[in-house]
Write a protein that holds these residues in place. Structure first.
Motif, PDB file in Angstrom:
ATOM      1  N   LYS A 153       0.945  -1.079  -0.154  1.00 51.57           N
ATOM      2  CA  LYS A 153       0.098  -0.140  -0.066  1.00 51.57           C
ATOM      3  C   LYS A 153       0.753   0.833   0.228  1.00 51.57           C
ATOM      4  O   LYS A 153       0.364   1.971  -0.640  1.00 51.57           O
ATOM      5  N   GLN A 154       1.724   0.968   1.175  1.00 54.44           N
ATOM      6  CA  GLN A 154       2.512   2.523   0.884  1.00 54.44           C
ATOM      7  C   GLN A 154       3.671   2.539   0.003  1.00 54.44           C
ATOM      8  O   GLN A 154       3.643   3.396  -0.942  1.00 54.44           O
ATOM      9  N   ILE A 155       4.310   1.614  -0.606  1.00 52.40           N
ATOM     10  CA  ILE A 155       4.284   1.556  -2.255  1.00 52.40           C
ATOM     11  C   ILE A 155       3.646   2.169  -3.339  1.00 52.40           C
ATOM     12  O   ILE A 155       4.042   3.101  -4.313  1.00 52.40           O
ATOM     13  N   PHE A 156       3.011   1.968  -3.134  1.00 51.28           N
ATOM     14  CA  PHE A 156       1.760   2.312  -4.559  1.00 51.28           C
ATOM     15  C   PHE A 156       1.001   3.175  -4.005  1.00 51.28           C
ATOM     16  O   PHE A 156       1.132   4.527  -5.074  1.00 51.28           O
ATOM     17  N   ASN A 157       1.048   4.165  -2.935  1.00 53.36           N
ATOM     18  CA  ASN A 157       1.352   5.570  -2.430  1.00 53.36           C
ATOM     19  C   ASN A 157       1.865   6.186  -2.813  1.00 53.36           C
ATOM     20  O   ASN A 157       1.224   7.316  -3.337  1.00 53.36           O
ATOM     21  N   LYS A 158       3.238   5.813  -3.232  1.00 54.78           N
ATOM     22  CA  LYS A 158       4.574   6.260  -3.044  1.00 54.78           C
ATOM     23  C   LYS A 158       4.214   6.751  -4.635  1.00 54.78           C
ATOM     24  O   LYS A 158       5.149   7.958  -4.883  1.00 54.78           O
ATOM     25  N   HIS A 159       3.819   6.045  -5.579  1.00 57.09           N
ATOM     26  CA  HIS A 159       3.750   6.048  -6.783  1.00 57.09           C
ATOM     27  C   HIS A 159       2.682   6.349  -7.124  1.00 57.09           C
ATOM     28  O   HIS A 159       2.579   6.940  -8.943  1.00 57.09           O
ATOM     29  N   ASN A 160       1.632   7.188  -6.520  1.00 57.09           N
ATOM     30  CA  ASN A 160       0.395   8.148  -7.088  1.00 57.09           C
ATOM     31  C   ASN A 160      -0.228   5.869  -7.709  1.00 57.09           C
ATOM     32  O   ASN A 160      -1.120   7.305  -9.130  1.00 57.09           O
ATOM     33  N   ILE A 161      -0.649   5.117  -7.760  1.00 62.64           N
ATOM     34  CA  ILE A 161      -1.434   3.943  -8.316  1.00 62.64           C
ATOM     35  C   ILE A 161      -2.702   4.077  -7.726  1.00 62.64           C
ATOM     36  O   ILE A 161      -2.322   3.583  -6.062  1.00 62.64           O
ATOM     37  N   LYS A 162      -3.502   3.939  -8.599  1.00 56.65           N
ATOM     38  CA  LYS A 162      -4.654   3.520  -7.545  1.00 56.65           C
ATOM     39  C   LYS A 162      -5.514   2.726  -7.719  1.00 56.65           C
ATOM     40  O   LYS A 162      -4.806   1.824  -8.421  1.00 56.65           O
ATOM     41  N   LYS A 163      -6.440   1.702  -7.139  1.00 49.44           N
ATOM     42  CA  LYS A 163      -7.074   0.587  -7.012  1.00 49.44           C
ATOM     43  C   LYS A 163      -7.323   0.794  -8.570  1.00 49.44           C
ATOM     44  O   LYS A 163      -7.449  -0.814  -9.278  1.00 49.44           O
ATOM     45  N   GLU A 164      -7.904   1.612  -9.361  1.00 46.78           N
ATOM     46  CA  GLU A 164      -8.008   1.125 -11.204  1.00 46.78           C
ATOM     47  C   GLU A 164      -6.842   0.500 -11.630  1.00 46.78           C
ATOM     48  O   GLU A 164      -6.912  -0.171 -12.583  1.00 46.78           O
TER      49      GLU A 164
END
Length: 98
Positions: free
Chosen positions: A19-30
């Motif tokens: 979750k932190q990695i995805f948030n860091k790279h602005n990746i959303k659930k979509e």
């Protein structure tokens, strides 16, 4: 730590890290559906590799702790060796034996 506890903690920790990695790279659930099957497999392999490395580190740590404990016990026994007796103590000891 018990291996059971580690198994319970590992998925939560993995979710948090992802979750932190995805948030860091602005990746959303979509965007998750855009990840290919090959990339998903690579991620699973990486997770397994990390898990095995963590297990190895924990095993090494417990081995190190047990070795340290053995060393401490050996040092304790060395400290308990009889000390040189003073002349007074020798005389007292002889009187007690009589």
């Amino acid at each position: 730590m018990d291996e059971k506890k580690l198994e319970l903690i590992s998925p939560e920790m993995a979710k948090l890290m992802v979750k932190q990695i995805f948030n860091k790279h602005n990746i959303k659930k979509e965007d998750f559906s855009k990840i290919s099957k090959e990339e998903k497999e690579r991620l699973k392999e990486l997770a397994q590799n990390f898990k095995s490395e963590v297990d190895a580190l924990l095993k090494n740590e417990t081995n190190q702790k047990s070795e340290d404990k053995v060393k401490k016990e050996k040092l304790k026994h060395k400290d308990e060796t009889p000390k040189k007796m003073s002349l007074k103590d020798k005389i007292r000891q002889k009187r007690r034996r009589k």
